[in-house]
Design a protein around this motif. Sequence first.
Motif, PDB file in Angstrom:
ATOM      1  N   MET A  14     -24.318  -6.054 -29.760  1.00 50.51           N
ATOM      2  CA  MET A  14     -23.901  -5.995 -30.721  1.00 50.51           C
ATOM      3  C   MET A  14     -22.519  -4.985 -30.850  1.00 50.51           C
ATOM      4  SD  MET A  14     -25.675  -4.287 -34.328  1.00 50.51           S
ATOM      5  CE  MET A  14     -25.342  -2.501 -33.575  1.00 50.51           C
ATOM      6  N   ARG A  15     -22.676  -3.971 -29.780  1.00 45.59           N
ATOM      7  CA  ARG A  15     -21.695  -2.956 -29.761  1.00 45.59           C
ATOM      8  C   ARG A  15     -20.411  -3.474 -29.312  1.00 45.59           C
ATOM      9  NH1 ARG A  15     -23.822   0.053 -25.561  1.00 45.59           N
ATOM     10  NH2 ARG A  15     -22.148   1.484 -25.577  1.00 45.59           N
ATOM     11  N   VAL A  16     -20.510  -4.442 -28.593  1.00 49.05           N
ATOM     12  CA  VAL A  16     -19.184  -5.216 -27.835  1.00 49.05           C
ATOM     13  C   VAL A  16     -18.806  -6.117 -28.828  1.00 49.05           C
ATOM     14  CG1 VAL A  16     -18.529  -6.801 -26.173  1.00 49.05           C
ATOM     15  CG2 VAL A  16     -20.093  -5.006 -25.384  1.00 49.05           C
ATOM     16  N   PHE A  17     -19.756  -6.729 -29.792  1.00 46.40           N
ATOM     17  CA  PHE A  17     -19.077  -7.564 -30.890  1.00 46.40           C
ATOM     18  C   PHE A  17     -18.193  -6.771 -31.758  1.00 46.40           C
ATOM     19  CE2 PHE A  17     -19.353  -9.706 -34.857  1.00 46.40           C
ATOM     20  CZ  PHE A  17     -19.056 -10.833 -34.481  1.00 46.40           C
ATOM     21  N   ILE A  18     -18.838  -5.784 -32.285  1.00 43.68           N
ATOM     22  CA  ILE A  18     -18.201  -4.596 -33.188  1.00 43.68           C
ATOM     23  C   ILE A  18     -17.060  -4.202 -32.641  1.00 43.68           C
ATOM     24  CG2 ILE A  18     -18.709  -2.746 -34.872  1.00 43.68           C
ATOM     25  CD1 ILE A  18     -21.390  -3.605 -35.063  1.00 43.68           C
ATOM     26  N   ALA A  19     -17.006  -3.533 -31.468  1.00 44.76           N
ATOM     27  CA  ALA A  19     -15.888  -3.180 -30.943  1.00 44.76           C
ATOM     28  C   ALA A  19     -14.747  -4.163 -30.989  1.00 44.76           C
ATOM     29  CB  ALA A  19     -16.139  -2.610 -29.519  1.00 44.76           C
ATOM     30  N   SER A  20     -14.945  -5.506 -30.586  1.00 48.75           N
ATOM     31  CA  SER A  20     -13.751  -6.592 -30.668  1.00 48.75           C
ATOM     32  C   SER A  20     -13.420  -6.582 -32.007  1.00 48.75           C
ATOM     33  CB  SER A  20     -14.408  -7.761 -30.144  1.00 48.75           C
ATOM     34  OG  SER A  20     -15.403  -8.363 -31.178  1.00 48.75           O
ATOM     35  N   LYS A  21     -14.250  -6.488 -33.263  1.00 51.21           N
ATOM     36  CA  LYS A  21     -13.946  -6.736 -34.564  1.00 51.21           C
ATOM     37  C   LYS A  21     -12.877  -5.568 -35.000  1.00 51.21           C
ATOM     38  CE  LYS A  21     -15.896 -10.465 -36.049  1.00 51.21           C
ATOM     39  NZ  LYS A  21     -15.168 -11.539 -36.573  1.00 51.21           N
ATOM     40  N   LEU A  22     -13.032  -4.407 -34.452  1.00 48.55           N
ATOM     41  CA  LEU A  22     -12.431  -3.010 -34.649  1.00 48.55           C
ATOM     42  C   LEU A  22     -11.214  -2.912 -34.139  1.00 48.55           C
ATOM     43  CD1 LEU A  22     -15.273  -0.475 -34.399  1.00 48.55           C
ATOM     44  CD2 LEU A  22     -14.248  -0.917 -36.411  1.00 48.55           C
ATOM     45  N   ILE A  23     -10.894  -3.831 -32.941  1.00 47.29           N
ATOM     46  CA  ILE A  23      -9.628  -3.834 -32.671  1.00 47.29           C
ATOM     47  C   ILE A  23      -8.878  -4.974 -32.437  1.00 47.29           C
ATOM     48  CG2 ILE A  23     -10.140  -1.522 -31.112  1.00 47.29           C
ATOM     49  CD1 ILE A  23     -10.166  -3.483 -28.926  1.00 47.29           C
ATOM     50  N   GLY A  24      -9.384  -5.788 -33.071  1.00 46.42           N
ATOM     51  CA  GLY A  24      -8.892  -7.252 -33.141  1.00 46.42           C
ATOM     52  C   GLY A  24      -9.003  -8.089 -32.109  1.00 46.42           C
ATOM     53  N   ALA A  25      -8.323  -9.329 -31.768  1.00 43.63           N
ATOM     54  CA  ALA A  25      -8.479 -10.095 -30.876  1.00 43.63           C
ATOM     55  C   ALA A  25      -8.091  -9.617 -29.406  1.00 43.63           C
ATOM     56  CB  ALA A  25      -8.080 -11.437 -31.258  1.00 43.63           C
ATOM     57  N   ASN A  26      -8.904  -8.491 -28.783  1.00 38.18           N
ATOM     58  CA  ASN A  26      -8.481  -8.131 -27.699  1.00 38.18           C
ATOM     59  C   ASN A  26      -8.813  -8.862 -26.586  1.00 38.18           C
ATOM     60  OD1 ASN A  26      -8.888  -6.470 -25.392  1.00 38.18           O
ATOM     61  ND2 ASN A  26      -7.661  -5.008 -26.235  1.00 38.18           N
TER      62      ASN A  26
END
Length: 361
Positions: free
Chosen positions: A332-344
């Motif tokens: 979940m942490r990885v998923f939300i981190a990706s949402k926070l910074i966009g399509a990294n």
Amino acid sequence: MSLPTLMKRNMPDRAHTTGSYINFVQPIKESLNFGDSRSENLTLKTILLACMNNSYVEGSSQLTGISGQTVRNHLCNKNPEGLLQINADLIATMRKKGLFSKPLIVAIDWHDEMYYGDIETEGIIGTKNKAGTNYAYEYATASIVVEGIRFVIVVIPVRERTILSMVSMLLDIIESHGIRISSLLMDGGFYSIDLINYLNSTGMNFVMHAPKLGKECKGKEIDMEYRTSSHHKRKKDQASFRIVSIYGHSKRGTMLYVFATNMDISPKKLLKLYRKRWGIETGYRMIRKFLARTTSKKHDIRLLYFYLAILLYNMWVLLNLVSRVKTIADNMRVFIASKLIGANPFVTDLVRSNGHSGGDF
């Protein structure tokens, strides 16, 4: 939009989707009084990213396009207490849904964030030696123990280790949330004649691990009524309670557990009840997964990060509590981190490496 509205929208029908978790960003933004300027939005993203990555804002700011100093400047005037109101709203919503409506088992504990800097720094107190230091930022917490999970209902910073005043404060806040306690679980650090007298006077059921009373057992299993005989207390101020000692398994093998209690249940049931508390330590390790790192000496910033970690942890707990599909915290942490910074691409690869395509969990 209020938090209860968001909860109703996202639970339980869509609670299994980690994407719904992102919707809690708005209440966090409002509670910290962030405006809509670009720098304030990036500051919020940065601190949330630092929480999800368990990292410093300096590193996270490189991914969000804002300087670490700008983030710290924005945080200097933020009141962390607003985050506790979000937690209170979570509790209220859960009670309306019937989840926390009946009397519950509550466990209380101390948590230390060890400190290695100037011991005159605000918020630092002396504690047991750990990892090369005797000083820490310390917090007292009370957690609901339900269906194998620990949900933190109260957290307060500890300025001084006064056991009775700290526990009575925790209990007052629990009562203000409308939570009823069936039994209170405490470890040996809470053993106190004054506290036992207080709990007896309120009729609160309690189980307290009390290794200090081990000498009364002489290595045997006992079950008896006991009255203290402290040289520091007058006769009328001594405490009366039940001592129960029982052998049980632990990580170190079989050991004799000694309890102080006012509950009328069998020794085996007493040990089984106390074991429900053992998840506190595991729960705290999980909380730290959501804790941003910092070297700041500003106590409010430290509080903000810790309160935010508690809130994010609680949201993860509730996500799993009401969902048929369990979400692993790290995923979940990885998923939300990706949402926070966009399509990294790097974060997207991390998500995929954890077995997910970037969609709902």
